[in-house]
Design a protein around this motif. Structure first.
Motif, PDB file in Angstrom:
ATOM      1  N   VAL A 568      -4.062   6.659  -8.828  1.00  0.00           N
ATOM      2  CA  VAL A 568      -5.170   6.448  -7.894  1.00  0.00           C
ATOM      3  C   VAL A 568      -5.444   7.755  -7.154  1.00  0.00           C
ATOM      4  N   ASN A 569      -6.712   8.131  -7.104  1.00  0.00           N
ATOM      5  CA  ASN A 569      -7.140   9.325  -6.373  1.00  0.00           C
ATOM      6  C   ASN A 569      -7.964   8.871  -5.172  1.00  0.00           C
ATOM      7  N   VAL A 570      -7.416   9.118  -3.948  1.00  0.00           N
ATOM      8  CA  VAL A 570      -8.068   8.613  -2.738  1.00  0.00           C
ATOM      9  C   VAL A 570      -8.340   9.735  -1.754  1.00  0.00           C
ATOM     10  N   ARG A 571      -9.444   9.586  -1.052  1.00  0.00           N
ATOM     11  CA  ARG A 571      -9.754  10.527   0.035  1.00  0.00           C
ATOM     12  C   ARG A 571      -9.283   9.889   1.337  1.00  0.00           C
ATOM     13  N   VAL A 572      -8.332  10.570   2.006  1.00  0.00           N
ATOM     14  CA  VAL A 572      -7.734  10.002   3.211  1.00  0.00           C
ATOM     15  C   VAL A 572      -7.532  11.087   4.252  1.00  0.00           C
ATOM     16  N   LEU A 573      -7.131  10.645   5.427  1.00  0.00           N
ATOM     17  CA  LEU A 573      -6.751  11.588   6.463  1.00  0.00           C
ATOM     18  C   LEU A 573      -5.415  12.229   6.091  1.00  0.00           C
ATOM     19  N   ASP A 574      -5.334  13.518   6.267  1.00  0.00           N
ATOM     20  CA  ASP A 574      -4.111  14.231   5.906  1.00  0.00           C
ATOM     21  C   ASP A 574      -3.058  14.096   6.994  1.00  0.00           C
ATOM     22  N   ASP A 575      -3.513  13.955   8.253  1.00  0.00           N
ATOM     23  CA  ASP A 575      -2.597  13.932   9.385  1.00  0.00           C
ATOM     24  C   ASP A 575      -2.507  12.516   9.950  1.00  0.00           C
ATOM     25  N   LEU A 602      -2.003   2.521  -4.601  1.00  0.00           N
ATOM     26  CA  LEU A 602      -2.944   2.574  -3.482  1.00  0.00           C
ATOM     27  C   LEU A 602      -2.187   2.608  -2.155  1.00  0.00           C
ATOM     28  N   LYS A 603      -1.183   1.793  -2.039  1.00  0.00           N
ATOM     29  CA  LYS A 603      -0.400   1.761  -0.805  1.00  0.00           C
ATOM     30  C   LYS A 603       0.349   3.077  -0.606  1.00  0.00           C
ATOM     31  N   LYS A 604       0.859   3.625  -1.682  1.00  0.00           N
ATOM     32  CA  LYS A 604       1.585   4.890  -1.622  1.00  0.00           C
ATOM     33  C   LYS A 604       0.680   6.025  -1.150  1.00  0.00           C
ATOM     34  N   ALA A 605      -0.583   5.968  -1.558  1.00  0.00           N
ATOM     35  CA  ALA A 605      -1.528   7.015  -1.164  1.00  0.00           C
ATOM     36  C   ALA A 605      -2.001   6.872   0.275  1.00  0.00           C
ATOM     37  N   LEU A 606      -2.041   5.640   0.788  1.00  0.00           N
ATOM     38  CA  LEU A 606      -2.639   5.405   2.103  1.00  0.00           C
ATOM     39  C   LEU A 606      -1.640   5.415   3.256  1.00  0.00           C
ATOM     40  N   VAL A 607      -0.400   4.991   3.011  1.00  0.00           N
ATOM     41  CA  VAL A 607       0.566   4.840   4.103  1.00  0.00           C
ATOM     42  C   VAL A 607       0.827   6.138   4.873  1.00  0.00           C
ATOM     43  N   SER A 609      -1.184   8.361   5.827  1.00  0.00           N
ATOM     44  CA  SER A 609      -2.240   8.511   6.824  1.00  0.00           C
ATOM     45  C   SER A 609      -2.379   7.282   7.711  1.00  0.00           C
ATOM     46  N   TYR A 610      -2.004   6.138   7.175  1.00  0.00           N
ATOM     47  CA  TYR A 610      -2.131   4.876   7.917  1.00  0.00           C
ATOM     48  C   TYR A 610      -0.798   4.116   7.853  1.00  0.00           C
ATOM     49  N   PRO A 611       0.176   4.470   8.685  1.00  0.00           N
ATOM     50  CA  PRO A 611       1.502   3.826   8.651  1.00  0.00           C
ATOM     51  C   PRO A 611       1.440   2.320   8.873  1.00  0.00           C
ATOM     52  N   GLU A 612       0.365   1.842   9.519  1.00  0.00           N
ATOM     53  CA  GLU A 612       0.251   0.407   9.779  1.00  0.00           C
ATOM     54  C   GLU A 612       0.173  -0.408   8.491  1.00  0.00           C
ATOM     55  N   LEU A 613      -0.157   0.240   7.373  1.00  0.00           N
ATOM     56  CA  LEU A 613      -0.248  -0.469   6.096  1.00  0.00           C
ATOM     57  C   LEU A 613       1.127  -0.728   5.475  1.00  0.00           C
ATOM     58  N   ALA A 614       2.171  -0.185   6.054  1.00  0.00           N
ATOM     59  CA  ALA A 614       3.518  -0.363   5.489  1.00  0.00           C
ATOM     60  C   ALA A 614       3.949  -1.822   5.511  1.00  0.00           C
ATOM     61  N   THR A 615       3.404  -2.595   6.462  1.00  0.00           N
ATOM     62  CA  THR A 615       3.790  -4.012   6.568  1.00  0.00           C
ATOM     63  C   THR A 615       2.839  -4.927   5.803  1.00  0.00           C
ATOM     64  N   LEU A 616       1.900  -4.352   5.080  1.00  0.00           N
ATOM     65  CA  LEU A 616       0.928  -5.156   4.329  1.00  0.00           C
ATOM     66  C   LEU A 616       1.579  -5.721   3.062  1.00  0.00           C
ATOM     67  N   GLN A 617       1.316  -6.998   2.805  1.00  0.00           N
ATOM     68  CA  GLN A 617       1.909  -7.663   1.647  1.00  0.00           C
ATOM     69  C   GLN A 617       0.847  -8.480   0.909  1.00  0.00           C
ATOM     70  N   LEU A 618       0.871  -8.423  -0.417  1.00  0.00           N
ATOM     71  CA  LEU A 618       0.018  -9.285  -1.230  1.00  0.00           C
ATOM     72  C   LEU A 618       0.768 -10.584  -1.476  1.00  0.00           C
ATOM     73  N   ILE A 619       0.201 -11.712  -1.047  1.00  0.00           N
ATOM     74  CA  ILE A 619       0.936 -12.973  -1.148  1.00  0.00           C
ATOM     75  C   ILE A 619       0.336 -13.934  -2.169  1.00  0.00           C
TER      76      ILE A 619
END
Length: 689
Positions: A568-575, A602-607, A609-619
């Motif tokens: 996955v190639n994503v454009r995200v915040l670097d910091d 996708l989660k690996k690319a986004l976390v 920049s967005y640590p809040e996604l670490a607790t996201l789960q697909l149920i």
């Protein structure tokens, strides 16, 4: 403390058994001092005269008729018998004047709030006062595909106690090791309030032995529960043909079991199995079963619609007659099964006819088609009948209780369940939604907040503009009314076009909210997927049977099971501090399949920049083929449910595509984006395009 009926029963039993030499053991201590006088009277007259005298005395107040149990000759009673009759009446009056007797709880009085006082203050009469008896952990677990561990039973007991049901029937300690373990652990792992509510379930003693020698009766005593509920046959045919007992012997089994348990200070309830069917088959015998239980000291008689085939009008008629005969000496309860879909209706009908205790389960789980659903009964009684129940103050927790049980039992919640289902207060038609905007009472029988639920406005091709406006107001968008009105029409038009292609937004509120947010100029994407690839690979292509064999081997040898890789190639915040510095991040991940691999990448690319996604789960992940006739070229609808394990919030997204991988990725992207909808700093990502 003895009740009037207990005293009467003791006197009658003493008179009938004078010649046996065992009178003393049948008489409560409060009147044993008079045994010698009764014996003296017996010596002066025939047994028949004494028997007839005892019957006339007991039935004189119309409360009980013991003619069903003895044969009375037509001989004229002697003067000695008349004297005995007078003494017995005077003696009982003297005992009554010094003994507190229970009385029926006045329908205008509040039910006592403490557990210990529920039944000690006398019989409870519905519908004004109702005791809530939960049997989820015993009868509920008999439902197909439901199994619950001892640890989970302890947790559920605590939650039921917190909701403040009056009684928690936790299991049958004489039937299986798990329930024995539960009652053993309950003594140290549950708080005092919860332990006071526990009920152990069991049966009357077996044929041919005394209750004190019955192994499962001993288990009931040893388990430590303050209350015991024993099941007894109340249907003559069931007695003679199923358990193959003599009808009189069955009555003795009931009496002996109840009297033994009550003699040990245990509160006893009796589940009268097949009560309604038995009443219709042989009313006289079924009432004898009630009488035997009451005489022995049972505090509650539970009428069971065991086969679930009784109609509400039958329940009404039979309940009224039962309450009339025994409602002054015992609380009448009801236990209904849902084989005709009438368990809730029959329970409420019973309450209206005077039932003071209702047995049921959370979410109506139970054997065959289930038991009476307390999640429907309790709110109905509280909000429509104004019944007084100890759990009334916690009514707004009942939806949470319902979902907690489903989660613990790993069940999918029933969306259409009354009061507690996610669709219970969901509105789809535009006309309905427009009316609700003017008055919530226009299409709702109660305020959903009273049961801990919430109103939902569904979006579909049947929706009107009001549905979209309701969603936009909920999002608290900072736009003027004219803009909102204009955009709501555009969004509604888009919804209808998408649904004609196979989308469905009724269960995908997150996708609808994102569609609304995308229509505003102030909203910007927190990230953007630039491109992706997904690969599926295997070391062998095999037949179905050999594939299953290989999977078993993989489990036993712990070999790698990842069969897909995604990039996955994503454009995200670097910091992570959200400074305005963006980067295109390329990540690779593996998974058990292409969708799992894409989600991981996708989660690996986004976390970062967005640590809040670490607790996201697909149920949950659902796929539906929309046009099967198109075979492999068919359009596919994908719905994915997400959960934030930090906040417990859940949401669902939807996408449709003829490429199942593309549909899945689009739903994934929407789900991740929805989790970040409150993030403001992604607003310049579009500037880099």
């Amino acid at each position: 403390m003895i009740s009037q009926v207990q005293a009467q029963a003791a006197i009658a039993t003493a008179i009938l058994l004078l010649g046996s030499g065992h009178v003393e053991s049948f008489i409560p201590g409060a009147i044993r001092s008079r045994t010698a006088i009764i014996t003296s009277l017996h010596e002066q007259r025939p047994d028949e005269a004494i028997t007839e005298t005892s019957q006339s005395m007991i039935s004189s107040d119309g409360e009980a008729n013991y003619n069903d149990f003895t044969t009375v000759p037509n001989d004229t009673t002697s003067s000695t018998a008349t004297a005995a009759d007078e003494w017995i009446k005077q003696d009982f009056e003297a005992q009554s004047s010094t003994t507190s007797l229970p009385s029926v709880a006045n329908q205008d009085e509040d039910v006592p709030k403490t557990q210990q006082q529920l039944l000690t203050n006398g019989p409870i009469r519905g519908p004004t006062n109702v005791i809530v008896y939960d049997t989820t952990l015993r009868d509920g677990t008999q439902m197909e595909s439901i199994s619950v561990s001892c640890a989970d039973k302890l947790k559920i007991s605590q939650r039921l106690s917190s909701f403040n049901v009056d009684y928690i029937e936790a299991g049958w300690p004489g039937s299986n090791p798990k329930d024995e373990e539960f009652f053993r652990r309950a003594q140290t792992e549950l708080d005092a309030k919860t332990k006071s509510k526990l009920v152990a379930f069991g049966s009357t003693r077996r044929k041919g032995i005394q209750a004190k020698d019955d192994a499962q009766i001993k288990k009931l005593v040893e388990c430590g529960a303050p209350t015991v509920c024993i099941v007894a046959k109340a249907h003559l045919w069931q007695v003679t043909d199923i358990i193959r007992a003599n009808p009189t012997e069955n009555l003795e089994m009931i009496s002996d079991s109840v009297s033994y348990l009550t003699s040990l200070g245990i509160d006893v309830m009796v589940d009268l199995e097949h009560y309604f069917d038995g009443f219709k088959f042989d009313k006289e015998y079924t009432l004898k079963c009630c009488d035997a239980a009451v005489k022995a000291g049972a505090k509650v008689l539970v009428m069971c619609d065991t086969n679930g085939g009784s109609m509400p009008w039958e329940v009404d008629e039979i309940t009224k007659e039962t309450v009339e005969k025994f409602g002054n000496v015992a609380t009448i309860g009801i236990h209904c099964h849902n084989d005709c879909g009438l368990a809730v209706a029959n329970s409420l009908t019973g309450a209206k006819a005077g039932v003071g205790l209702i047995q049921g389960t959370v979410n109506g789980i139970g054997e065959r088609t289930g038991n009476a659903d307390l999640c429907s009964i309790v709110p109905s009684l509280a909000l429509h009948v104004d019944s007084k129940m100890t759990c009334n103050d916690n009514l707004d927790e009942i939806t949470s209780l319902s979902r907690y049980l489903d989660e613990t039992l790993n069940r999918t919640p029933d969306r259409g369940a009354p009061f507690v289902g996610s669709s219970a207060f969901a509105h789809k038609g535009g006309l309905h939604v427009a009316a609700l905007e003017r008055s919530p009472d226009s299409y709702q029988h109660v305020d959903p907040a009273k049961v801990g639920n919430k109103l939902r406005v569904l979006i579909s091709e049947l929706s009107g503009r009001q549905n979209i406006l309701g969603k936009m107001k909920k999002l608290d968008m900072d736009v003027d009314e004219n803009t909102v009105a204009e955009r709501s029409l555009v969004i509604l038009d888009r919804v209808k076009k998408l649904e004609s292609m196979g989308y469905t937004f009724e269960g995908a509120d997150a996708s609808v909210e994102l569609m609304i947010l995308h229509s505003t100029q102030s909203y910007c994407l927190p990230f953007r997927v630039l491109d992706y690839t997904a690969q599926v690979y295997d070391t062998d292509v095999d037949s179905a049977s050999r594939v299953m064999s290989k999977m078993e081997n993989d489990k036993s040898t712990s070999t790698r099971t990842n069969l897909a890789r995604a990039t996955v190639n994503v454009r995200v915040l670097d910091d992570p501090n959200h400074e305005d510095d963006f980067v295109d991040r390329l990540e690779v991940s593996e998974g058990n399949g292409p969708v799992d691999a894409l989600a991981n990448a996708l989660k690996k690319a986004l976390v970062p920049s967005y640590p809040e996604l670490a607790t996201l789960q697909l149920i949950d992940y659902k796929v539906r083929i929309l046009d099967p006739a198109s075979a492999t070229a068919a359009a596919t609808r994908v719905m994915i449910e997400f959960k934030d394990n930090c906040t417990d919030q859940q949401w669902t997204t939807v996408s449709v595509d003829r490429n199942i991988i593309s549909a899945s990725l689009n739903a994934l992207v929407d789900g991740f984006e929805y989790a970040l909808k409150g993030v403001e700093s992604g607003c310049f990502i579009e500037d880099f395009e």
